[in-house]
Design a protein around this motif. Structure first.
Motif, short mmCIF file in Angstrom:
data_model
loop_
_atom_site.label_atom_id
_atom_site.label_comp_id
_atom_site.label_asym_id
_atom_site.label_seq_id
_atom_site.Cartn_x
_atom_site.Cartn_y
_atom_site.Cartn_z
N ALA A 63 40.55 50.88 42.18
CA ALA A 63 41.40 51.40 41.10
C ALA A 63 41.72 50.26 40.14
N LEU A 64 41.86 49.05 40.69
CA LEU A 64 42.05 47.85 39.89
C LEU A 64 40.77 47.03 39.96
N ALA A 65 40.06 46.96 38.86
CA ALA A 65 38.77 46.26 38.83
C ALA A 65 38.99 44.75 38.83
N PRO A 66 38.01 43.99 39.33
CA PRO A 66 38.09 42.53 39.25
C PRO A 66 38.34 42.08 37.81
N GLU B 100 45.00 35.71 50.28
CA GLU B 100 43.90 36.49 50.83
C GLU B 100 42.65 36.45 49.96
N GLY B 101 42.77 35.90 48.75
CA GLY B 101 41.62 35.83 47.87
C GLY B 101 41.39 37.07 47.03
N LEU B 102 42.35 38.01 47.03
CA LEU B 102 42.20 39.23 46.25
C LEU B 102 42.77 39.09 44.84
N VAL B 103 43.63 38.11 44.65
CA VAL B 103 44.25 37.86 43.34
C VAL B 103 44.07 36.38 43.01
N SER B 104 43.86 36.08 41.76
CA SER B 104 43.76 34.69 41.31
C SER B 104 44.94 34.38 40.40
N GLN B 105 45.51 33.20 40.57
CA GLN B 105 46.63 32.76 39.74
C GLN B 105 46.38 31.32 39.31
N GLN B 106 46.56 31.07 38.03
CA GLN B 106 46.43 29.72 37.51
C GLN B 106 47.72 29.35 36.80
N ASN C 137 50.53 28.69 34.31
CA ASN C 137 50.81 29.15 32.95
C ASN C 137 49.92 30.33 32.52
N LYS C 138 49.31 30.99 33.50
CA LYS C 138 48.50 32.17 33.19
C LYS C 138 48.92 33.33 34.08
N ARG C 139 48.72 34.54 33.59
CA ARG C 139 49.04 35.71 34.37
C ARG C 139 48.11 35.84 35.58
N ALA C 140 48.65 36.46 36.62
CA ALA C 140 47.81 36.76 37.77
C ALA C 140 46.82 37.85 37.39
N ALA C 141 45.68 37.87 38.08
CA ALA C 141 44.66 38.89 37.83
C ALA C 141 43.93 39.17 39.12
N VAL C 142 43.34 40.35 39.22
CA VAL C 142 42.49 40.66 40.35
C VAL C 142 41.34 39.65 40.35
N ALA C 143 41.07 39.06 41.50
CA ALA C 143 40.08 37.98 41.59
C ALA C 143 38.69 38.46 41.18
#
Length: 241
Positions: free
Chosen positions: A34-37, A67-73, A75-81
């Motif tokens: 439902a949430l694409a990479p 778990e490696g399903l989300v990436s966060q950097q 000063n940037k928003r989180a996103a689906v990995a």
């Protein structure tokens, strides 16, 4: 005189329950595609979608990042990995080693109840196979997590659950529709070999199975269609309660 223990009984906090519910719902939304990479996950939008605070969302995104399903950097928003092809191949390589250990632990040791539970799950996979791609991928991953659960090895259970989730994300990113089509038959063959206590055959089938899934799945990148985040998560809000 009787001395009573005055230490308070610790109970799960409401915030903890909320966070766990949102975590489970968001994790499922990712695995079911439902949430694409690459989908952005701003804390305020996710919080509004589930009716929780940004603090709760932040803790959930942290768990999913581990778990490696989300990436966060910074000063940037989180996103689906969005793992690279190289990272994807590495994940499948690690998974093969972990699942070999699962097979070696279970061969000849499955109880009748455990074998029946596995076969019931495979029946659900068969029903979903030609109906819904994302559901098939989720159920296929849950079969492997169920096998790991039966080992009773908490560390192995955790690692298999994590790597299986990452593989589901990889299939969502690179796999063609029904990229796990033959998995149901392969799963049944694994159960039969485990029940017979034929460890060598079960290991071989599992290894070939995972190699085939990786071969079918690691294809060209599929562009994601842009949709509103709240709309994407609307079907998962009830599951977070």
């Amino acid at each position: 005189m009787t001395i009573q223990n005055s230490l308070p009984i610790k109970r799960p906090s409401r915030a903890g329950n909320l966070a766990d519910g949102v975590y489970q719902a968001l994790r499922r939304a990712i695995i079911e595609q439902a949430l694409a990479p690459g989908t952005k996950l701003p804390e305020d939008s996710v919080g509004e979608s589930f009716g929780v605070s940004r603090t709760v969302v932040r803790s959930v995104l942290g768990r999913l990042t581990v778990e490696g399903l989300v990436s966060q950097q910074p000063n940037k928003r989180a996103a689906v990995a969005s793992p690279s092809i190289g990272e994807a191949r590495g994940v499948f390589q690690v998974r093969r080693g972990l699942e070999r250990t699962v097979i070696e632990t279970l061969a000849g040791r499955l109880t009748l109840a455990q074998a029946e539970k596995l076969r019931t799950h495979v029946a659900a996979e068969e029903q979903a196979q030609n109906r819904d791609g994302p559901e098939s991928i989720r159920l296929a991953g849950e079969f492997h997590a169920l096998l790991a659960d039966m080992t009773g090895n908490e560390l192995l259970i955790r690692y298999v659950a994590e790597v299986t989730s990452r593989c589901s994300l990889i299939l969502a990113l690179y796999g063609r529709p029904h990229s796990s089509e033959c998995a149901v038959n392969e799963h049944q063959m694994i159960i039969d070999a485990l029940v017979r206590g034929d460890e060598a055959t079960a290991v071989r089938i599992m290894d070939e199975h995972l190699m085939a899934v990786a071969t079918r799945g690691l294809l060209d990148l599929k562009p994601a269609r842009e949709r509103d985040l709240k709309d994407l998560l609307s079907g998962y809000r009830a599951a977070a309660k």
